[in-house]
Design an enzyme around this catalytic site. Structure first.
Site, PDB file in Angstrom:
ATOM      1  N   HIS A  64       0.820  -1.285   0.073  1.00  0.00           N
ATOM      2  CA  HIS A  64      -0.192   0.245  -0.072  1.00  0.00           C
ATOM      3  C   HIS A  64       0.918   1.197   0.653  1.00  0.00           C
ATOM      4  O   HIS A  64       0.403   2.656   0.374  1.00  0.00           O
ATOM      5  CB  HIS A  64      -0.534  -0.171   1.479  1.00  0.00           C
ATOM      6  CG  HIS A  64      -1.867  -1.085   0.904  1.00  0.00           C
ATOM      7  ND1 HIS A  64      -3.051  -0.489  -0.109  1.00  0.00           N
ATOM      8  CD2 HIS A  64      -2.207  -1.809   1.758  1.00  0.00           C
ATOM      9  CE1 HIS A  64      -3.801  -1.705   0.484  1.00  0.00           C
ATOM     10  NE2 HIS A  64      -3.277  -2.188   1.491  1.00  0.00           N
ATOM     11  N   GLU A  91      -8.040 -11.465   5.091  1.00  0.00           N
ATOM     12  CA  GLU A  91      -8.421 -10.839   5.541  1.00  0.00           C
ATOM     13  C   GLU A  91      -9.710 -11.277   4.324  1.00  0.00           C
ATOM     14  O   GLU A  91     -10.071 -10.002   3.360  1.00  0.00           O
ATOM     15  CB  GLU A  91      -7.492  -9.468   5.182  1.00  0.00           C
ATOM     16  CG  GLU A  91      -6.993 -10.099   3.369  1.00  0.00           C
ATOM     17  CD  GLU A  91      -5.948  -8.594   3.077  1.00  0.00           C
ATOM     18  OE1 GLU A  91      -5.780  -8.002   3.870  1.00  0.00           O
ATOM     19  OE2 GLU A  91      -4.625  -9.033   2.586  1.00  0.00           O
ATOM     20  N   ASP A 129      -9.863  -5.404   5.256  1.00  0.00           N
ATOM     21  CA  ASP A 129     -10.308  -5.892   3.938  1.00  0.00           C
ATOM     22  C   ASP A 129     -10.976  -6.890   4.461  1.00  0.00           C
ATOM     23  O   ASP A 129     -11.799  -6.607   3.708  1.00  0.00           O
ATOM     24  CB  ASP A 129      -8.953  -6.559   3.168  1.00  0.00           C
ATOM     25  CG  ASP A 129      -8.112  -5.632   2.502  1.00  0.00           C
ATOM     26  OD1 ASP A 129      -9.155  -4.467   2.631  1.00  0.00           O
ATOM     27  OD2 ASP A 129      -7.064  -5.480   1.908  1.00  0.00           O
TER      28      ASP A 129
END
Length: 266
Positions: free
Chosen positions: A53, A156, A182
């Site tokens: 990310h 997730e 998530d």
């Protein structure tokens, strides 16, 4: 604790994780060595360089790992792509472990474990920083690396809940990260009946702890009820926010102090 005080070696991280020693770390999203140096000098146990990310590249990851090594802090990376090449590159460049997103099946968990290990696995032989630049015999390097390389799988996805007992039983996965953000999105996108995020987290935590593996998570504030809940749940490797989050929080606190001083002076 400062960098000059006695502290466990970064390569002991896997042993400490598996022993469920309480460990503190944070995500590093700014592609530089500065955050790893600061956190290491303060006495944090580990940093997770966030390639998934944040704009880390192989070159900047290498600098981040160098900073971690210089300040005696365990440097791991959350890889952007769950493939053999990404894991190999991170480990060859000096990561002492990897965290892999979206592990929703036992097959994927087995692949990850294999890609990160030489003996009994499929990791390619390399002699970069992770192999002390060829400074030790290959067989010695293989054995030492396999013994110390940490592999964490992120849970997730709602699909992972259906196979959680199989996933946590996979040999070579040392810890499981509760990807609550998530996971919440995945559950919200389901068309049928699904557990709440809290219920899903408890399902995962119970399975992980029963397997003898380590439970990992992130919280935004160590003084929060959420942090306490994570510890009560059995989390032993707890990350707090990120380098950018800590910067923002600290800067906001100082801004609020400044505003109070300004009002007091008028």
């Amino acid at each position: 604790m400062t960098s000059t005080q006695q502290r466990p070696a970064p390569r002991d991280f896997r042993k400490r994780l598996l022993a469920r020693e309480l460990l503190i770390g944070t995500f590093c999203k700014t592609p530089t060595s500065h955050s790893t140096e600061i956190l290491g000098s303060l006495g944090y146990d580990f940093v997770m360089l966030d390639e998934e990310h944040a704009p880390w590249t192989r070159q900047t990851l290498e600098v981040g790992f160098l900073g971690a090594r210089a300040f005696n802090i365990a440097g791991l990376v959350r890889v952007a792509r769950p493939d053999a090449n990404s894991i190999l590159s991170a480990l060859d460049d000096g990561a002492i472990g990897v965290m892999v997103p979206h592990v929703a099946s036992a097959e994927k968990a087995r692949n990850i474990a294999s890609w990160a290990r030489y003996k009994g696995g499929t990791r390619g032989s390399g002699v970069g920083r992770g192999g002390d630049y060829g400074g030790r015999p290959f067989e010695t390097h293989y054995a030492a690396s396999d013994a110390t390389t940490t592999v964490i799988a992120m849970i997730e996805d709602r699909e992972a809940l259906e196979h959680i007992d199989e996933i946590v039983a996979v040999e070579g996965i040392d810890g499981f990260f509760l990807g609550r953000g998530d996971l919440g999105l995945s559950l919200s996108n389901a068309t049928g009946s699904v557990p709440t995020v809290e219920e899903a987290v408890e399902i995962v935590a119970k399975a992980v702890l029963k397997s003898g593996k380590a439970l990992c998570a992130v919280t935004q504030n160590m003084a929060s009820e959420d942090a306490k809940r994570m510890l009560d749940l059995g989390v032993t490797a707890l990350m707090v926010a990120s380098d950018q989050g800590l910067l923002r929080s600290g800067a906001l606190t100082q801004l609020e102090h400044f505003r109070k001083l300004s009002k007091a002076g008028t």
